[in-house]
Design a protein around this motif. Structure first.
Motif, PDB file in Angstrom:
ATOM      1  N   SER A  18       0.930  -1.270   0.054  1.00  0.00           N
ATOM      2  CA  SER A  18       0.127   0.074  -0.026  1.00  0.00           C
ATOM      3  C   SER A  18       0.996   1.377  -0.023  1.00  0.00           C
ATOM      4  N   CYS A  19       1.921   1.041   0.293  1.00  0.00           N
ATOM      5  CA  CYS A  19       2.985   2.331   0.348  1.00  0.00           C
ATOM      6  C   CYS A  19       4.576   1.778   0.461  1.00  0.00           C
ATOM      7  N   VAL A  20       5.189   2.305  -0.275  1.00  0.00           N
ATOM      8  CA  VAL A  20       6.740   2.050  -0.177  1.00  0.00           C
ATOM      9  C   VAL A  20       7.367   3.576   0.065  1.00  0.00           C
ATOM     10  N   ILE A  21       8.439   3.221   1.073  1.00  0.00           N
ATOM     11  CA  ILE A  21       8.917   4.593   1.542  1.00  0.00           C
ATOM     12  C   ILE A  21      10.494   4.230   1.437  1.00  0.00           C
ATOM     13  N   ALA A  22      11.174   5.432   0.945  1.00  0.00           N
ATOM     14  CA  ALA A  22      12.750   5.493   0.978  1.00  0.00           C
ATOM     15  C   ALA A  22      13.093   5.732   2.132  1.00  0.00           C
ATOM     16  N   VAL A  23      14.273   5.173   2.730  1.00  0.00           N
ATOM     17  CA  VAL A  23      14.655   5.175   4.004  1.00  0.00           C
ATOM     18  C   VAL A  23      16.420   5.353   3.908  1.00  0.00           C
ATOM     19  N   GLU A  24      16.906   6.064   4.720  1.00  0.00           N
ATOM     20  CA  GLU A  24      18.182   5.941   4.674  1.00  0.00           C
ATOM     21  C   GLU A  24      18.885   6.264   6.287  1.00  0.00           C
ATOM     22  N   GLU A  25      20.191   5.597   6.482  1.00  0.00           N
ATOM     23  CA  GLU A  25      20.603   5.579   7.923  1.00  0.00           C
ATOM     24  C   GLU A  25      21.017   6.880   8.295  1.00  0.00           C
ATOM     25  N   VAL A  26      20.438   7.437   9.602  1.00  0.00           N
ATOM     26  CA  VAL A  26      21.142   8.752  10.101  1.00  0.00           C
ATOM     27  C   VAL A  26      22.053   8.411  11.419  1.00  0.00           C
TER      28      VAL A  26
ATOM     29  N   PRO B  75      22.730   7.749  15.093  1.00  0.00           N
ATOM     30  CA  PRO B  75      21.624   7.646  15.834  1.00  0.00           C
ATOM     31  C   PRO B  75      21.227   8.811  16.939  1.00  0.00           C
ATOM     32  N   GLY B  76      22.151   9.684  17.108  1.00  0.00           N
ATOM     33  CA  GLY B  76      21.764  10.981  18.053  1.00  0.00           C
ATOM     34  C   GLY B  76      21.039  11.805  17.253  1.00  0.00           C
ATOM     35  N   GLU B  77      20.675  11.463  15.927  1.00  0.00           N
ATOM     36  CA  GLU B  77      19.978  12.734  15.292  1.00  0.00           C
ATOM     37  C   GLU B  77      18.730  12.375  14.850  1.00  0.00           C
ATOM     38  N   THR B  78      17.985  11.236  15.341  1.00  0.00           N
ATOM     39  CA  THR B  78      16.628  10.719  15.044  1.00  0.00           C
ATOM     40  C   THR B  78      15.620  11.903  15.573  1.00  0.00           C
ATOM     41  N   SER B  79      16.028  12.906  16.249  1.00  0.00           N
ATOM     42  CA  SER B  79      14.784  13.595  16.585  1.00  0.00           C
ATOM     43  C   SER B  79      14.612  14.740  15.512  1.00  0.00           C
ATOM     44  N   HIS B  80      15.275  14.929  14.399  1.00  0.00           N
ATOM     45  CA  HIS B  80      15.038  15.631  13.352  1.00  0.00           C
ATOM     46  C   HIS B  80      14.180  15.009  12.179  1.00  0.00           C
ATOM     47  N   TYR B  81      13.932  13.747  12.331  1.00  0.00           N
ATOM     48  CA  TYR B  81      13.324  12.905  11.157  1.00  0.00           C
ATOM     49  C   TYR B  81      12.153  11.825  11.557  1.00  0.00           C
ATOM     50  N   GLY B  82      11.471  11.620  10.417  1.00  0.00           N
ATOM     51  CA  GLY B  82      10.397  10.348  10.551  1.00  0.00           C
ATOM     52  C   GLY B  82      11.360   9.020  10.724  1.00  0.00           C
ATOM     53  N   ILE B  83      11.005   8.355  11.686  1.00  0.00           N
ATOM     54  CA  ILE B  83      11.725   7.150  11.886  1.00  0.00           C
ATOM     55  C   ILE B  83      11.019   5.786  11.573  1.00  0.00           C
ATOM     56  N   VAL B  84      11.494   4.805  10.864  1.00  0.00           N
ATOM     57  CA  VAL B  84      10.524   3.582  10.618  1.00  0.00           C
ATOM     58  C   VAL B  84      11.055   2.509  11.719  1.00  0.00           C
ATOM     59  N   GLN B  85      10.063   1.540  11.955  1.00  0.00           N
ATOM     60  CA  GLN B  85      10.428   0.447  12.780  1.00  0.00           C
ATOM     61  C   GLN B  85      10.368  -0.812  12.107  1.00  0.00           C
ATOM     62  N   PRO B  86      11.314  -1.411  11.724  1.00  0.00           N
ATOM     63  CA  PRO B  86      11.451  -2.522  10.564  1.00  0.00           C
ATOM     64  C   PRO B  86      10.734  -3.757  11.364  1.00  0.00           C
ATOM     65  N   ALA B  87      10.282  -4.643  10.593  1.00  0.00           N
ATOM     66  CA  ALA B  87       9.858  -5.850  11.125  1.00  0.00           C
ATOM     67  C   ALA B  87      10.825  -6.822  11.492  1.00  0.00           C
TER      68      ALA B  87
ATOM     69  N   PRO C  11      12.937   3.680  17.160  1.00  0.00           N
ATOM     70  CA  PRO C  11      13.052   2.315  17.078  1.00  0.00           C
ATOM     71  C   PRO C  11      14.009   1.794  15.998  1.00  0.00           C
ATOM     72  N   SER C  12      14.694   2.722  15.460  1.00  0.00           N
ATOM     73  CA  SER C  12      15.811   2.242  14.423  1.00  0.00           C
ATOM     74  C   SER C  12      16.375   3.808  14.236  1.00  0.00           C
ATOM     75  N   ASN C  13      17.534   3.683  13.446  1.00  0.00           N
ATOM     76  CA  ASN C  13      18.097   5.001  13.016  1.00  0.00           C
ATOM     77  C   ASN C  13      17.831   5.096  11.508  1.00  0.00           C
ATOM     78  N   LEU C  14      16.670   4.569  10.864  1.00  0.00           N
ATOM     79  CA  LEU C  14      16.287   4.486   9.531  1.00  0.00           C
ATOM     80  C   LEU C  14      15.197   5.782   9.326  1.00  0.00           C
TER      81      LEU C  14
ATOM     82  N   LYS D  57      22.573   9.365  -1.647  1.00  0.00           N
ATOM     83  CA  LYS D  57      22.051   9.724  -0.382  1.00  0.00           C
ATOM     84  C   LYS D  57      20.963  10.936  -0.520  1.00  0.00           C
ATOM     85  N   ARG D  58      20.250  11.405   0.248  1.00  0.00           N
ATOM     86  CA  ARG D  58      19.364  12.265   0.242  1.00  0.00           C
ATOM     87  C   ARG D  58      20.127  13.626   0.673  1.00  0.00           C
ATOM     88  N   TYR D  59      19.878  14.493  -0.195  1.00  0.00           N
ATOM     89  CA  TYR D  59      20.248  15.809   0.033  1.00  0.00           C
ATOM     90  C   TYR D  59      19.263  16.701   0.297  1.00  0.00           C
ATOM     91  N   ASP D  60      19.121  17.128   1.512  1.00  0.00           N
ATOM     92  CA  ASP D  60      17.889  17.775   2.386  1.00  0.00           C
ATOM     93  C   ASP D  60      18.204  19.472   2.190  1.00  0.00           C
TER      94      ASP D  60
END
Ligand code: UTP
Length: 298
Positions: free
Chosen positions: A155-163, A165-177, A199-202, A255-258
């Motif tokens: 229903s949805c596919v999302i691109a993710v990248e590692e950030v 671990p100390g910077e997760t609070s800037h991003y939407g983070i996924v929890q992998p199965a 839940p991860s650094n993705l 990589k993603r250039y934000d």
């Protein structure tokens, strides 16, 4: 192959003030081109043919950028500057452009809702207008994501990248199965979690493929404390309903250039300028000289 894409460009870009007071952040140059041109080139090279921009007030320069400019064409031709005409080659990109306005900036989820009629019954891509994927947007990840969408009946596919671990609070983070490598199922998402709660650094990396079911989910999202409808919450509803949400990890060289904040914008500009085949080598010498001078005085 997915032929339609939605590019939200209606945000205020407050983190880039004053640069964004009267011009869209999506039109800021990264080396020689505005951000949104890279986004469109990436979409077209991945087979997208119809592009809907979700725009807002003071965003008309985006429409103008993708329109023909006969006067400029004539001036360049008549003043013997034909060599510069190749800089306008992108005007011939094989895509149809559509524009609609998000009337109030009520968040990314609300912006995507403006695309409901455009999408119809078909899956579509969402590409954030302030993010470039891969140096000079040479990324095939969207094609891969479209394949995964079909193969896994997602229903949805999302691109993710590692950030970091100390910077997760800037991003939407996924929890992998499971492990979270390559292509994997997502069971939950958290918007800007602290490193402890993450839940991860993705991190979600600005590219999505959606089935139209996302519109029903967005309608269920309540505005957050800033009055914004978060797209992440709508994807969370997909997970809760047991629908398949799948992540595709961006390869290292894509990589993603934000371009949404100054440190990342500066870094992106410098990296693209250094890679420029004409101006890159001289720019490198200038940077080395400046850095040498800075080191000598510190
Ligand atoms: P951001 O989350 O960076 O929000 O948007 P923003 O409002 O542009 O920036 P700040 O936080 O004020 O600095 C990510 C993408 O979603 C679009 C933006 O234009 C950007 O391309 N967006 C965001 C919308 O189209 N509408 C919105 O209401 C919010």
């Amino acid at each position: 192959m997915i032929h339609s894409a939605v590019v939200p460009v209606a945000g205020y870009g407050t983190r880039l003030l004053p640069a964004t007071k009267s011009q869209p952040k999506e039109m800021l140059p990264v080396a020689r081109k505005p951000v949104v041109q890279y986004v469109v080139e990436e979409l077209v090279s991945n087979g997208v043919e119809q592009i809907l921009f979700i725009t807002g007030r003071s965003k008309t320069s985006i429409e103008n950028h993708f329109d023909d400019d006969p006067e400029l064409f004539r001036t360049l031709t008549e003043t013997d500057k034909q060599d510069l005409l190749k800089e306008l080659d992108f005007e011939a990109l094989k895509a149809n452009f559509f524009y609609t306005r998000q009337r109030q900036q009520k968040g990314l989820g609300d912006a995507i809702l403006c695309a409901e009629n455009f999408a119809g019954e078909k899956p579509f891509v969402v590409a954030l207008g302030d993010s470039i994927i891969g140096l000079n947007a040479r990324s095939r990840s969207l094609s891969r994501m479209a394949e995964v969408f079909e193969d896994r009946r997602a229903s949805c596919v999302i691109a993710v990248e590692e950030v970091p671990p100390g910077e997760t609070s800037h991003y939407g983070i996924v929890q992998p199965a499971d492990g979270g490598d390559g292509v994997f199922r997502v069971i939950n998402l958290v918007e800007k979690p602290s490193p402890k709660e993450a839940p991860s650094n993705l991190a979600i990396a600005g590219r999505y493929v959606f089935s139209p079911v996302i519109f029903d989910m967005i309608r269920r999202v309540k505005p957050d404390h800033r009055g914004e409808i978060q797209l992440t919450n709508a994807i969370q509803f997909l997970c809760e309903e047991g629908r398949r949400v799948v992540a595709v990890k961006l390869p290292r060289d894509e990589k993603r250039y934000d371009i949404g904040n100054f440190p990342s914008y500066f870094e992106s500009f410098v990296e693209f300028a250094l890679a420029d085949p004409v101006y890159g080598p001289e720019f490198r010498r200038v940077l080395e000289r400046l850095l040498g001078r800075a080191a000598a005085t510190s």
